[in-house]
Scaffold this active site. Structure first.
Site, short mmCIF file in Angstrom:
data_model
loop_
_atom_site.label_atom_id
_atom_site.label_comp_id
_atom_site.label_asym_id
_atom_site.label_seq_id
_atom_site.Cartn_x
_atom_site.Cartn_y
_atom_site.Cartn_z
N ARG A 236 40.82 70.01 22.59
CA ARG A 236 40.53 69.37 23.87
C ARG A 236 41.31 68.06 23.89
O ARG A 236 41.42 67.39 22.84
CB ARG A 236 39.04 69.08 24.04
CG ARG A 236 38.18 70.28 24.38
CD ARG A 236 38.40 70.79 25.81
NE ARG A 236 37.52 71.92 26.14
CZ ARG A 236 37.86 73.21 26.06
NH1 ARG A 236 39.08 73.54 25.68
NH2 ARG A 236 37.00 74.15 26.39
N GLU A 265 42.87 66.17 32.46
CA GLU A 265 43.57 67.29 33.11
C GLU A 265 43.25 67.33 34.60
O GLU A 265 42.11 67.07 34.98
CB GLU A 265 43.15 68.60 32.44
CG GLU A 265 43.60 68.65 31.00
CD GLU A 265 43.14 69.91 30.26
OE1 GLU A 265 42.65 70.85 30.92
OE2 GLU A 265 43.29 69.94 29.04
N HIS A 283 47.18 73.98 29.57
CA HIS A 283 45.89 74.54 29.13
C HIS A 283 45.87 76.07 29.27
O HIS A 283 45.04 76.62 30.00
CB HIS A 283 44.73 73.90 29.91
CG HIS A 283 43.41 74.02 29.17
ND1 HIS A 283 42.41 73.09 29.29
CD2 HIS A 283 42.93 74.97 28.32
CE1 HIS A 283 41.38 73.46 28.54
NE2 HIS A 283 41.69 74.60 27.94
#
Ligand code: NAP
Length: 325
Positions: A236, A265, A283
């Site tokens: 992450r 993000e 991602h």
């Protein structure tokens, strides 16, 4: 009347087909704004969420006291306030196991791409600037036989280790607990994070995002890495201090990085966008067709189990069961 189920994004049909007995609302393909989400959640007994939606107390209260389960379509569940869910007797589930190989593929892809400068090489070809093969052109560190440090040696970290063994890499790992079986299988050795950072040629991060792993790799940690080292992060974003990483890459204090995840993000630190020595993926860790189908199916299986009063395969707050099941 059928119970109301909210699916926050369009997902593979493997995830919506098992929900046919319910009154299902699927929000669109894009990320729903907060207002839309709160409105759509009202009266829901179950929510099938993805990492782009924040599942906090406000959202749970908007759903109301009939909310039984939040089935997150991801193994990471840092987007869900698990304590708030537990307090409300809401079961939270995730999708572990079905995405290990795909996510490790992404991590190894980024490792190779960052080491061998694939992003830069592709940009050169597309720009029309490639003039000829060159003996010194776009060279990067060899991967085979090098030392790989795996930070977080769970399902995905170990899958990363299996790939690295195929490249003759030596495996070192950091985890909260020792993994004797994986040590035997992968000839892996446990090391402190400090030792990994200062001795390994490649470092790949595979921890969950928790209070304990926020900025686990920050300026001080990056400063101890070797100048020829490559850092990969598919865990992450906030596990790595993005500004500190951009600084280290800019000053070539490490050779390169490969990133799939970011602190905010879809925003990416502006400095990173300007650098040649970082490969940036949006991602896509688990984004194989098969794996996304399997994740959707597992999220639905968890959701349906809770709705039927059964034990779901992947509850992350089993302490909520007393109230919810
Ligand atoms: P997992 O099996 O639970 O493994 C996590 C590992 O991290 C465990 O080995 C754990 O140690 C270790 N760990 C936890 N806190 C640590 C710390 N402070 N220092 C060092 N190690 C620590 O989880 P997983 O299924 O492999 O998934 C890992 C993470 O990858 C997920 O939480 C998710 O955020 C991320 N992910 C990203 C994508 C993507 O699309 N990029 C896809 C899938 C997953 P112990 O084993 O000793 O507890």
């Amino acid at each position: 009347m059928a119970a109301k189920v909210l699916v926050t994004r369009e997902i593979p049909t493997a995830g919506t087909d098992p929900l046919k007995d319910y009154d299902v609302t699927v929000l669109g393909d894009g990320v729903p704004d907060r207002e839309t989400l709160l409105e759509a959640a009202s009266g829901a007994s179950a929510i099938l969420s993805t990492v782009t939606e924040t599942m906090d107390a406000g959202l749970m209260d908007a759903a109301g006291s009939g909310l039984k389960v939040i089935a997150n379509l991801a193994v990471g569940y840092d987007n869900v306030d698990v304590d708030a869910a537990t307090e409300r007797g809401v079961v939270v589930t995730n999708t572990p196991g079905v995405l290990d190989e795909t996510t490790a593929d992404t991590a190894f892809m980024l490792l190779l791409a960052a080491a061998r400068r694939l992003g830069e090489a592709e940009r050169l070809v597309r720009s029309g600037g490639w003039e000829a093969w060159g003996p010194m052109q776009l060279t990067g560190p060899e991967v085979s036989g090098k030392k790989l440090g795996i930070v977080g040696f769970g399902r995905i970290g170990q899958a990363m280790g299996r790939r690295a063994r195929g490249f003759g890499m030596r495996i070192f790992y950091d985890a909260r607990s020792r993994k004797p079986e994986a040590e035997r299988e992968l000839d892996a050795r446990r090391m402190s994070l400090e030792e990994i950072l200062s001795t390994c040629d490649f470092v790949s991060v595979h921890t969950p995002l928790t209070d304990g792993t926020h900025h686990l790799i920050g300026a001080a940690e990056l400063a101890t890495m070797k100048p020829e080292a490559v850092l990969v992060n598919t865990s992450r974003g906030p596990v790595v201090d993005e500004a500190a990483l951009a600084g280290a890459l800019l000053e070539k204090r490490i050779f390169a990085a490969g990133l799939d995840v970011y602190e905010e993000e879809p925003k990416v630190h502006p400095k990173l966008l300007e650098l040649e020595n970082v490969v940036l993926a949006p991602h896509i860790g688990s984004a194989s067709i098969e794996t996304r189908g399997a994740m959707a199916a597992l999220a639905a299986e968890n959701l349906v189990a809770v709705m039927r009063g059964e034990e779901p395969p992947n509850a992350v707050n089993s302490d909520a069961h007393g109230d919810a099941l």
